[in-house]
Every structure is written in structure tokens, then in C-alpha cells.
Enzyme design. Structure first.
Site, mmCIF file in Angstrom:
data_model
loop_
_atom_site.group_PDB
_atom_site.id
_atom_site.type_symbol
_atom_site.label_atom_id
_atom_site.label_comp_id
_atom_site.label_asym_id
_atom_site.label_seq_id
_atom_site.Cartn_x
_atom_site.Cartn_y
_atom_site.Cartn_z
ATOM 1 N N GLY A 138 21.248 -100.282 -26.858
ATOM 2 C CA GLY A 138 20.917 -100.889 -25.577
ATOM 3 C C GLY A 138 22.064 -101.701 -25.030
ATOM 4 N N VAL A 162 19.692 -100.925 -31.759
ATOM 5 C CA VAL A 162 18.302 -101.292 -32.051
ATOM 6 C C VAL A 162 17.830 -100.434 -33.219
ATOM 7 C CG1 VAL A 162 15.966 -101.533 -31.156
ATOM 8 C CG2 VAL A 162 17.923 -101.800 -29.612
ATOM 9 N N ASP A 181 14.951 -107.120 -14.476
ATOM 10 C CA ASP A 181 15.455 -105.775 -14.789
ATOM 11 C C ASP A 181 14.282 -104.859 -15.141
ATOM 12 O OD1 ASP A 181 17.184 -103.690 -15.148
ATOM 13 O OD2 ASP A 181 18.106 -104.454 -16.979
#
Length: 636
Positions: A387, A392, A498
């Protein structure tokens, strides 16, 4: 002056904008007008007003409330009140209770139509870097006490701004043609000393926690935190329990295995078809708040493999419940008991209970008070992706609890600021938000540990993960999940900044949850944080963000409309034929996304309401969630 509404000499406390700033208390002349509250130096000997020392525009005020006096406070500082606005709390001390009450009443009346009025506030002072009421160490931390309504003016506010226009109901065989009731107000929290019943087993994660055994009763001793309560079991053991694992004893439907809370229509059908029993049933929340639906699986009717029917539980004018006319009952359990023995107009009687109680809800953290996680307790199993902040991974905490671990690459995040914020973010707990469990900050890189959702990113799920072509109900349920998660964030005065399908995740049941809320504030990449940068989410941004970088809950609303468009195009790129420069130019001139083929006019009208040029004319997330619920109710 003739336009002065109120005028009074008060003691004002310095705002202590830095933790090291010394506190001081000075007499000031306060004057309230239609536009602002201002305070001045005052010559007490001559009784004259001197120079202006400061002012607050009324339209910027978010809350006006009393403040509890500090221990051993002198008499002149016993009647404090606070005015909360963008720069923080302004503390004012009145001479008497009646003067304080007069000013609070007048101020509340004048700001009752303001946008962004708070729902929670701090009843005690901010002193030397800490809130005295809840011991939080971040000045911007959300309040710890719920206000009665929105500063006491909820009903008038909704009348002034104009309530949402409900979508007209379409009659179906499953519900009567009656007007839909308004959404019920949020229920007050239960009191201490009450008896609760555990809905799920809970194994203690810290020495402070108390074990829960399903269906056993516990006494609540303290509710110092919305997500964790201190309780005592029948053996006299005491400790903290997750509040969403228990329900007040002898109250509500939660104690019945056939009640599947937070289960939508698609999830109910999956459960019933997986069980594959003729007469299998469950009771779930209807898409209309405060209403319930019986979902029933039948192998009759000639359909291969069986089919699901959904029956809304109706209410008579006398308050009785029924599924079939002339068979009325005082309670829903009595109704279910009757239909377990009699079909009475349905395709089958209710023969087998199908339950989703196996999977407990997410909890706010890995035990009470835990936010710093020892990385030695984390096991890394596989990489999920990369990301904005780094890799992740999927892993386990203490070898048994599924977690997702964001490994923050150095230089990508303003780490110290985020760590302070993480303490607040952990307190955000909702079934449509990805739960933050904690952080590992004692080493580098730091880790962010969150709830793990097995179906991954919503964008990928729309493109690749759906096993068959989605129904209108499934698509609308995805939008409903996001709107309810965002409505909760909105209620906590939290801006996402976002919101997009790539920043939502999908769990094993198909529930969509919003993630990464507020994280964009800590990005150090100029390409991401500047609207001129190539990584900036231009395709999800309204004109006021593209032109002036002005973020608000209303810019989140715009992004939600684009997310709905992503859902109904099964993951297509918004404005796919335009580059970022062209998008900025054309959106500012009035260009909007077209209606997707899978979206009918009513769905597209909800999207379009998010893209109004004037931010203040866009709906709130609460209004959006209600409109989506209405439309879903029609489809059911």
C-alpha cells in the site's frame, strides 16, 4: 452598540496552545452580536472597553456546554462554560449560575443551524497536556460524553436544513403499503449495576480482562469506556469485557439463536442455502431501522435447489406483530413460536433455526487498554499486498487471532503524529469500519495491526471476487455498508480524505468495511498530498479539494458518490479516458460521471446528490444511509 445581544465581564482562561504554556486568568469584556462573540481589554476603574483581544465567528462554533469546576477551584471559577471551535476550547467563567445559563442558552440558540455540530464533548478541562475527564493526551481527541441531541437542537436543525426526501416505496408481496417510520434516536447507554447476558464466548487477552461464557449472566460495575466495560461474574471474578459481546438480560431479541443481528439479505440467503434445510429460517434486521424480517428457505415450489423468501414483520395500529393477517402477537418471540408450528400463509412453517452466532463481532483492541502491541506476539504468514505506506501481511497474534499487519516503510509517514492519533482511532468501533487493534512503535519499521478481512480489497472483489453476477440487492448492500461506516465516522467528527473502493475491505460474509480513515494526513509523499501530484486521488475529489485543497465531511460525500459508481461498474476507473489535468479542468466546469448500466435512475440520483457543486448542498452520510436503506427496503 445597538446590535449587541449580550454584554458581560467574564474571566477568560488562556487557551494553552502549547503544553508548556503557563495558564493565566484575566477579566475580559465579552460582547455577543449576530455574527461573533468578541472579548476586549476592560478598564474596570473607568468602566470602559479597550482594545480587542480576540473573537470567534458564530458559524465556526461546534459546541457550547458547561465545564465541571476543577478540584479546589476558587469561587470566581465555579461557573465555567466552553465554546468549542476550530482552534479548540475557549474557557469562560461566569460570576453566577444564572448568567452562565443565560449565555449558554442564547449561544446554543444562535448556533443551532451550524454545520459540524458535535455529538460528544469533554465535560472537564484540558490542562497541561491532558483531558481531566478521560485522561486522553491529544487535544483534538473526540469527546468522552454524549450530548443530549446535537447541542440540544436536533429537531429544529433538521427542519431548517430540510429533511431528506424519502424515496417512494414500491409495494411488494413482502411488505404492506404504509409510510415508513423515521429512524429511531440513538438509545442512551445502559446503567451500571445492570445484569447482562453474554452473546459470545470471550477469552481474556490481558490480565485485566474477564472471561465471558455464552449465555451466562454478568453484573456491570463500570462503563468508563464505550467499548470496554468492567464486570463481575457469578463467581465474584471481576475484569473488563468487550461491550458488544453482551446484551442486557431479559431485553431484546439478542438472547434468541434465531436472531441474526447485522445480517443483510444476501448474507441471510447464503446462510440458509449453505444449511440447505427445508424450513430453515432466521430473523434479521430489516434495511429499515427498527424493523425485522423473517428469511425462510423452502425446497417446495418446483425451484431446483430450493429458494429463499423474505417476510417483513408488520405491526398493527395497536402495536401487535404479525406475519399473516389475523395472527397477531404481543411480542416477536411469541410470533416466531406460533409460526414454528403453523405456516399460516407462508411457503412453510419455521422448522429449523439457522444462526450466525458462531462468528463474534470485532472488538476495539486486543484487550482493555492495549494499544502498544509486542511484535514478539505476531506471526507473519503471507503477504497481502503493498500500500501507500509499505507491505501489508496476514498474520496471527499470540498464534490464534487473525490480524493484518501494515509494515510502515521509513520516511513514508509522520510517525510521531500518527502514534498519538492511533490512541484515538482505536476507540472508533463500528461493524462497517476495519478495526484498529494497536501499533508496534518500539522498533522500526513500526507496525499497524488491524482486523483481517478474508475477501480483501473491495475494488479487487468487484473485479474478480464475485462468484456470480451480483444482484441489485448485493450492490446496494455494499453501498449501504460503506454509508453506515462513514455515517459513524461523520458522527465522530472524523474526515476520511481518501474514500474509494481500494480503501474498503470485504469480510468472509461479504460485509464491506471502510479502512485507512484519516491516514492520508500522515503521508509524507508530496505526490500524494498535493493536488498537483500524480498520486493524489483526483478522480475521487470534488472541485473545492482540486482547486483549494479544502477537505471536509462534504468532500468525503463526493468521494462516496464516486465509490458508488465504482460498485455499479464493478470496479471501472472513474473518468477512464481523461488524465488528471483534464479531470481537474472538466470537473470544475461541471463534468460528472455517467449513469452505470447496472444503476437505475433512483440509484443514480443518490450518486448525483453527492456531486453537487456547492459542498453545503450535498447530503450528510446519515441522510445518504437513510436513502440507501429506503431503496433497499423497496428491493426487499
Amino acid at each position: 452598540m445597538s446590535d449587541n445581544i449580550l454584554e458581560e465581564i467574564f474571566i477568560k482562561r488562556s487557551q494553552q496552545k502549547r503544553k508548556t504554556s503557563p495558564l493565566n486568568y484575566k477579566e475580559r469584556l465579552f460582547i455577543l452580536t449576530q455574527e461573533k462573540i468578541a472579548y476586549y481589554d476592560f478598564d474596570s476603574d473607568k468602566g470602559k472597553r479597550k482594545g480587542l483581544r480576540g473573537s470567534v465567528d458564530l458559524e465556526k462554533i461546534k459546541c457550547v456546554e458547561t465545564v465541571q469546576p476543577e478540584p479546589n477551584a476558587p469561587q470566581e471559577r465555579m461557573y465555567a462554560f466552553q465554546i468549542i471551535y476550530d482552534e479548540g476550547p475557549l474557557y469562560i467563567f461566569a460570576k453566577t449560575e444564572s448568567i452562565r445559563a443565560q449565555w449558554i442558552k442564547q449561544l446554543k440558540k444562535m448556533v443551532r443551524f451550524n454545520r459540524d455540530l458535535m455529538q460528544k464533548y469533554h465535560p472537564c478541562f484540558w490542562v497541561d497536556g491532558i483531558w481531566l475527564c478521560c485522561q486522553q493526551e491529544v487535544k483534538q481527541a473526540m469527546g468522552c460524553k454524549v450530548l443530549d441531541g446535537k447541542n440540544g437542537f436536533t429537531s429544529q436543525q433538521s427542519q431548517r436544513r430540510g429533511s431528506r426526501k424519502p424515496l417512494p416505496p414500491t409495494p411488494t408481496e413482502e411488505k404492506p403499503g404504509r409510510p415508513l417510520p423515521p429512524q429511531p434516536p440513538e438509545q442512551p447507554p445502559p446503567s451500571t449495576g445492570m445484569t447482562v447476558t453474554a452473546e459470545y464466548n470471550y477469552t481474556p487477552m490481558t490480565p485485566q480482562d474477564l472471561e465471558l461464557r455464552k449465555d451466562e449472566e454478568y453484573t456491570i460495575l463500570e462503563m468508563c469506556d464505550a467499548n470496554w466495560w468492567r464486570a463481575r461474574d457469578k463467581y465474584g471474578n471481576e475484569g473488563y469485557i468487550p461491550s458488544n459481546y453482551v446484551v442486557e438480560a431479559e431485553k431484546g431479541l439478542e438472547k434468541f439463536d434465531w436472531y441474526c443481528k447485522n445480517t443483510n439479505r444476501s448474507q441471510a440467503e447464503t446462510l440458509l442455502k449453505t444449511e440447505n434445510k427445508d424450513g430453515g429460517f432466521l430473523v434479521r434486521d430489516s434495511s429499515k431501522a427498527g424493523k425485522y424480517t423473517v428469511s425462510l428457505f423452502s425446497k417446495g415450489g418446483g425451484e431446483t435447489g430450493g429458494s429463499c423468501r423474505h417476510y417483513n414483520i408488520c405491526t398493527t395500529s395497536q402495536g401487535q406483530f404479525y406475519l399473516a393477517e389475523k395472527h397477531n402477537f404481543s411480542t416477536i418471540p411469541e410470533l416466531i413460536n406460533y409460526h414454528q408450528h403453523n405456516a399460516a400463509g407462508m411457503v412453510s412453517r419455521l422448522k429449523y433455526i439457522v444462526s450466525n452466532r458462531v462468528r463474534p463481532p470485532s472488538i476495539a483492541g486486543l484487550g482493555y487498554g492495549v494499544w502498544e502491541i509486542d511484535p514478539l506476539y505476531l506471526t507473519f504468514i503471507k503477504e497481502l499486498g503493498t500500500g501507500q505506506f509499505g507491505v501489508v501481511k496476514y498474520g496471527k497474534w499470540q498464534g490464534k487471532h487473525d490480524v493484518a499487519i501494515k509494515m510502515i516503510k521509513e520516511g513514508s509517514m509522520s510517525e510521531d503524529d500518527f502514534i498519538e492519533e492511533a490512541k484515538i482511532m482505536m476507540k472508533l468501533c463500528h461493524q462497517n469500519l476495519v478495526q484498529l487493534y494497536g501499533v508496534c512503535t518500539k522498533q522500526r519499521p513500526i507496525y499497524i495491526v488491524t482486523e483481517f478481512l478474508s475477501n480483501g480489497c473491495l475494488l479487487t472483489y468487484l473485479k474478480e471476487g464475485l462468484k456470480q453476477h451480483p444482484t441489485n440487492v448485493q450492490l446496494l448492500e455494499m453501498c449501504k455498508d460503506v454509508s453506515e461506516g462513514m455515517a459513524y465516522l461523520e458522527s465522530q467528527q472524523y474526515i476520511h480524505r481518501d474514500l474509494a473502493a481500494r480503501n474498503c475491505l470485504v469480510d468472509g460474509n461479504g460485509t464491506v468495511k471502510v479502512t485507512d480513515f484519516g491516514l492520508s494526513r500522515y503521508v509524507l509523499d508530496d505526490e500524494y498530498t498535493s493536488s498537483a501530484g500524480s498520486k493524489f486521488p483526483v478522480r475521487w475529489s470534488p472541485p473545492e479539494v482540486l482547486l483549494y485543497c479544502k477537505f471536509s465531511s462534504k468532500s468525503d460525500i463526493w468521494a462516496y458518490g464516486v465509490l458508488m459508481w465504482e460498485v455499479y461498474t464493478l470496479g471501472r476507473l472513474p473518468y477512464e479516458r481523461l488524465n488528471n489535468t483534464e479531470i481537474v479542468d472538466q470537473v470544475s466546469r461541471g463534468l460528472r460521471l455517467y449513469r452505470p448500466q447496472l444503476a437505475n435512475e433512483k440509484v443514480y440520483s443518490i450518486m448525483s446528490s453527492c456531486w453537487l457543486e456547492k459542498a453545503e448542498e450535498r447530503p450528510t452520510f446519515q441522510e445518504l444511509a437513510s436513502n440507501v436503506q429506503d431503496l433497499l427496503y423497496e428491493l426487499q
